[in-house]
Motif scaffolding. Structure first.
Motif, PDB file in Angstrom:
ATOM      1  N   GLU A   1     -17.481 -32.622  29.305  1.00 36.60           N
ATOM      2  CA  GLU A   1     -16.223 -32.038  28.836  1.00 36.60           C
ATOM      3  C   GLU A   1     -15.146 -32.131  29.905  1.00 36.60           C
ATOM      4  O   GLU A   1     -13.972 -32.366  29.608  1.00 36.60           O
TER       5      GLU A   1
ATOM      6  N   ARG B   1     -11.654 -34.033  29.185  1.00 38.33           N
ATOM      7  CA  ARG B   1     -10.377 -33.313  29.261  1.00 38.33           C
ATOM      8  C   ARG B   1      -9.451 -33.906  30.316  1.00 38.33           C
ATOM      9  O   ARG B   1      -8.262 -34.131  30.081  1.00 38.33           O
TER      10      ARG B   1
ATOM     11  N   GLU C   1     -19.596 -38.451  28.609  1.00 37.22           N
ATOM     12  CA  GLU C   1     -18.778 -37.477  27.890  1.00 37.22           C
ATOM     13  C   GLU C   1     -19.551 -36.800  26.773  1.00 37.22           C
ATOM     14  O   GLU C   1     -19.288 -35.637  26.444  1.00 37.22           O
TER      15      GLU C   1
END
Length: 206
Positions: free
Chosen positions: A8, A12, A39
């Motif tokens: 994450e 991001r 990811e």
């Protein structure tokens, strides 16, 4: 201190920087499919790859591992854009600056002029205080001996510390109080783009 899954964090941060999975894979020297697996949480990168990914994303390995620091790190090279006027003509001065953070205190200095000297450009330095990982406030003063410009800055920081928007107020070259929008980004394009959006959304007059 919070904790977020590595996959994450990668997703991001990559999105915040406007990087595709292919972009990140190219910099890290791995296949794009590997980035997808990282990811998705299907695999963890080797330490050597994690170091390269962290560098590409502009974060530490600790942050990549999901450990959110209590304070964002601002030390490094940035670009700043300033809305100003000279003889009644609006100008946007964009220049590289360097920031050195010591706790909540941030030393900032322009490393090149954003406009020519004839247009009113000058070198300057100052100090800013980081409040609540969100706001930078402080002062600046011209570093060129013949220039007496000085003033204050107020900048609101993006949640991930990748850009700032705000305004400056200070004495101009003619000793008159002036003000304008201000932006900062990790690249010149980011700073210019943020300034363009700011003026479009809020008007050319602060």
């Amino acid at each position: 201190m919070g904790c977020v899954e590595m996959g994450e964090v990668i997703r991001r941060r990559r999105a915040d920087l406007g990087m595709s999975q292919a972009d990140l894979a190219r910099v890290a020297g791995v296949d794009t499919r590997q980035i997808r697996r990282y990811e998705a949480g299907e695999q963890q990168p080797l330490l050597s790859v994690a170091l390269t990914i962290a560098d590409a994303l502009g974060i530490s390995v600790s942050e990549l591992a999901g450990r959110t620091p209590g304070r964002v790190s601002l030390t490094g090279d940035w670009w700043a854009s300033w809305q100003t006027t000279r003889d009644g003509v609006e100008k946007i001065a964009t220049q590289p600056v360097h920031m050195r953070q010591e706790g909540d205190l941030v030393h900032i200095a322009a490393t090149q002029r954003g406009l020519s000297q004839a247009e009113g450009g000058y070198l300057w330095s100052g100090e800013l205080r980081l409040w609540d990982n969100q706001i930078l406030t402080g002062w600046y003063a011209a570093a060129d001996g013949a220039v007496r410009s000085k003033g204050t800055m107020f900048l609101a920081m993006h949640p991930h510390g990748i850009e700032f928007t705000g305004r400056w107020v200070g004495l101009g070259y003619d000793e008159q109080v002036m003000t304008g929008w201000a932006t900062m980004g990790r690249t010149r394009e980011d700073s210019d783009h943020t300034m363009t959006d700011l003026i479009a959304a809020r008007g050319s007059t602060p």
